[in-house]
Design an enzyme around this catalytic site. Structure first.
Site, mmCIF file in Angstrom:
data_model
loop_
_atom_site.group_PDB
_atom_site.id
_atom_site.type_symbol
_atom_site.label_atom_id
_atom_site.label_comp_id
_atom_site.label_asym_id
_atom_site.label_seq_id
_atom_site.Cartn_x
_atom_site.Cartn_y
_atom_site.Cartn_z
ATOM 1 N N SER A 1 0.871 -1.180 0.005
ATOM 2 C CA SER A 1 -0.102 0.012 0.034
ATOM 3 C C SER A 1 0.960 1.355 -0.025
ATOM 4 C CB SER A 1 -0.974 0.002 1.105
ATOM 5 O OG SER A 1 -1.507 1.302 1.177
ATOM 6 N N TYR B 1 -2.233 5.535 -3.937
ATOM 7 C CA TYR B 1 -3.247 6.712 -4.055
ATOM 8 C C TYR B 1 -2.674 8.016 -4.951
ATOM 9 C CZ TYR B 1 -5.544 4.175 -0.081
ATOM 10 O OH TYR B 1 -6.229 3.406 0.893
ATOM 11 N N THR C 1 -6.083 3.333 -7.294
ATOM 12 C CA THR C 1 -7.141 3.084 -6.555
ATOM 13 C C THR C 1 -7.921 4.481 -6.484
ATOM 14 O OG1 THR C 1 -5.973 1.722 -4.868
ATOM 15 C CG2 THR C 1 -7.745 2.872 -4.104
ATOM 16 N N LYS D 1 -8.376 -0.224 -9.033
ATOM 17 C CA LYS D 1 -8.932 -0.941 -8.029
ATOM 18 C C LYS D 1 -10.233 -0.057 -7.097
ATOM 19 C CE LYS D 1 -7.630 -2.870 -3.487
ATOM 20 N NZ LYS D 1 -8.709 -2.249 -2.748
ATOM 21 N N HIS E 1 -13.632 -1.498 -0.988
ATOM 22 C CA HIS E 1 -12.216 -1.097 0.184
ATOM 23 C C HIS E 1 -12.544 -1.710 1.384
ATOM 24 C CE1 HIS E 1 -9.160 1.808 -0.070
ATOM 25 N NE2 HIS E 1 -9.090 1.643 1.275
#
Length: 411
Positions: A136, A160, A186, A276, A300
């Protein structure tokens, strides 16, 4: 009448065969875990409430998460009989590369908060089992450290798009330079979901010592010992960006994200680009038209919009709409290998597990992650054999019926 006799000593001795006791406490508790639910129970005993609830909880009333799990329970399998299933093949290809199993490890933030080995345990275990690991943006181990922990396996990076776009661009370049082969762009976090458990627990990164946390820590001294005697808990890939943790979190959620950002990232990224957080057939079609390599049907883990669509329910329609053009994958709610098999049967090319892996991590570090993967893999194999299939390619929609509990009212 039943004929009776005096018990024979030798027969009694033959029955009194005891297992050799396991003296290693970690191995003993992990061996006793037969399901992911068992690992969750161990994790809850061993982890302070705030850290456990951060993992276990979801947004608001947690309906999205509970409905996703319920959807997997509300299925009916249709097995085929008189098939030789002495051996089954669980391997597959996804996003241009191999996986020994039809699931990989999903991206999770703050992972070293749950247990100090964090992403390193996840990446090394994934590599050992031949499945992909996803790091992540908000991971607590760096891109380079994950690559070192899983040098020969498949590493993926979840991105992100941050308010300061240059931070995201630099992370993209670093992941590419480290040999990560797939990027998860994402799209379901324009703002942060309202995670009420965290607010009620006064959750923070790093954890703060208060009368409440000290009281909660008393029966869990091992967790605090690990926390206080290992490197500082921080966002490893973002540590050079400066600012407070709160500022970084706020920066990670940007309501201005758009298709223009997707175009920029696609121009920078040399590997497979996957979106995603897709939650509708129309968005799946638009992304397929835009030429992405894959999508992840995901809400999520129920941590953003409560009452969001159930990814497993969306799966058949999305596969029908775009399955010929992009690889459709799935996460949210998976707690059993049977959930994974059902997803593959309904058209998913692959699945991702987040909480299931984290329960193992909290239960026993790297060994606990190994146990989580072993449990899921065993359930996948057993379900395939009971369905009468030899390979994942033989799974088809006819093997599964989605039972309907939540039926929309006619308008």
């Amino acid at each position: 009448m039943t004929k009776r006799q005096f018990p024979r000593p030798l027969e009694i001795l033959d029955l009194m065969k005891f297992k050799k006791p396991e003296l290693n406490g970690k191995r003993r508790r992990l061996n006793a875990a037969l399901t992911i639910v068992d690992l969750r129970a161990i994790a809850k005993r061993r982890t302070p409430t705030a850290a456990f609830d951060y993992t276990d909880g979801a947004a608001e009333g947690e309906l999205s998460l509970s409905r996703a799990r319920q959807a997997f329970e509300d299925i009916e399998f249709h097995p085929r009989v008189l098939r030789d299933v002495s051996a089954v093949d669980t391997s597959t290809t996804i996003f241009g590369g191999p996986s020994a199993l039809p699931f990989g490890i999903a991206p999770t933030g703050f992972t070293r908060l749950m247990q100090t080995e964090g992403e390193i345990a996840g990446a090394s275990s994934a590599g050992a089992h031949g499945i992909p690991f996803t790091l992540s943006t908000l991971g607590t181990s760096s891109i380079e450290a994950v690559k070192a922990a899983n040098p020969d396996g498949r590493n993926w990076f979840q991105l992100y798009v941050m308010r300061d776009r240059e931070i995201s661009y630099e992370l993209t370049r670093r992941a590419a330079a480290a040999g990560f082969d797939t990027l998860f762009f994402t799209v379901d976090t324009p703002v942060a979901g309202s995670r009420l458990r965290d607010k009620r627990n006064g959750f923070s990164i790093p954890p703060q010592l208060t009368p409440g946390t000290i009281l909660n820590a008393l029966p869990r001294p091992w967790w605090w010992w690990d926390f206080l005697t290992t490197p500082k808990l921080e966002f490893a890939s973002l540590s050079s960006t400066g600012g407070t943790v709160g500022a970084l979190l706020d920066s990670a959620m940007d309501p201005t994200i758009s298709f223009k950002d997707l175009d920029v990232i696609r121009g920078m990224w040399p590997g497979k680009l996957v979106i995603k957080g897709v939650q509708s057939v129309d968005d799946a079609k638009a992304l397929a038209k835009a030429g992405v390599d894959g999508i992840v049907l995901s809400n999520h883990g129920g941590r953003q919009l409560d009452r969001a669509p159930i990814p497993f329910h969306l799966l058949p329609d999305v596969v029908k709409a775009v399955g010929a053009d992009v690889e459709v994958t799935l996460d949210t709610g998976i707690m059993n290998g049977a959930d994974i098999v059902a997803s593959i049967a309904l058209g998913a090319r692959f699945t991702l597990v987040g909480r299931a892996y984290l329960y193992g991590l909290m239960a026993g570090g790297r060994a606990g992650v190994d146990r989580a993967i072993e449990i899921l893999a065993g359930e996948v194999v057993r379900t395939m054999k009971l369905l009468g299939v030899h390979s994942l390619a033989e799974l088809e929609p006819a093997h599964v019926t989605q039972l309907e509990r939540l039926i929309p009212r006619a308008r």
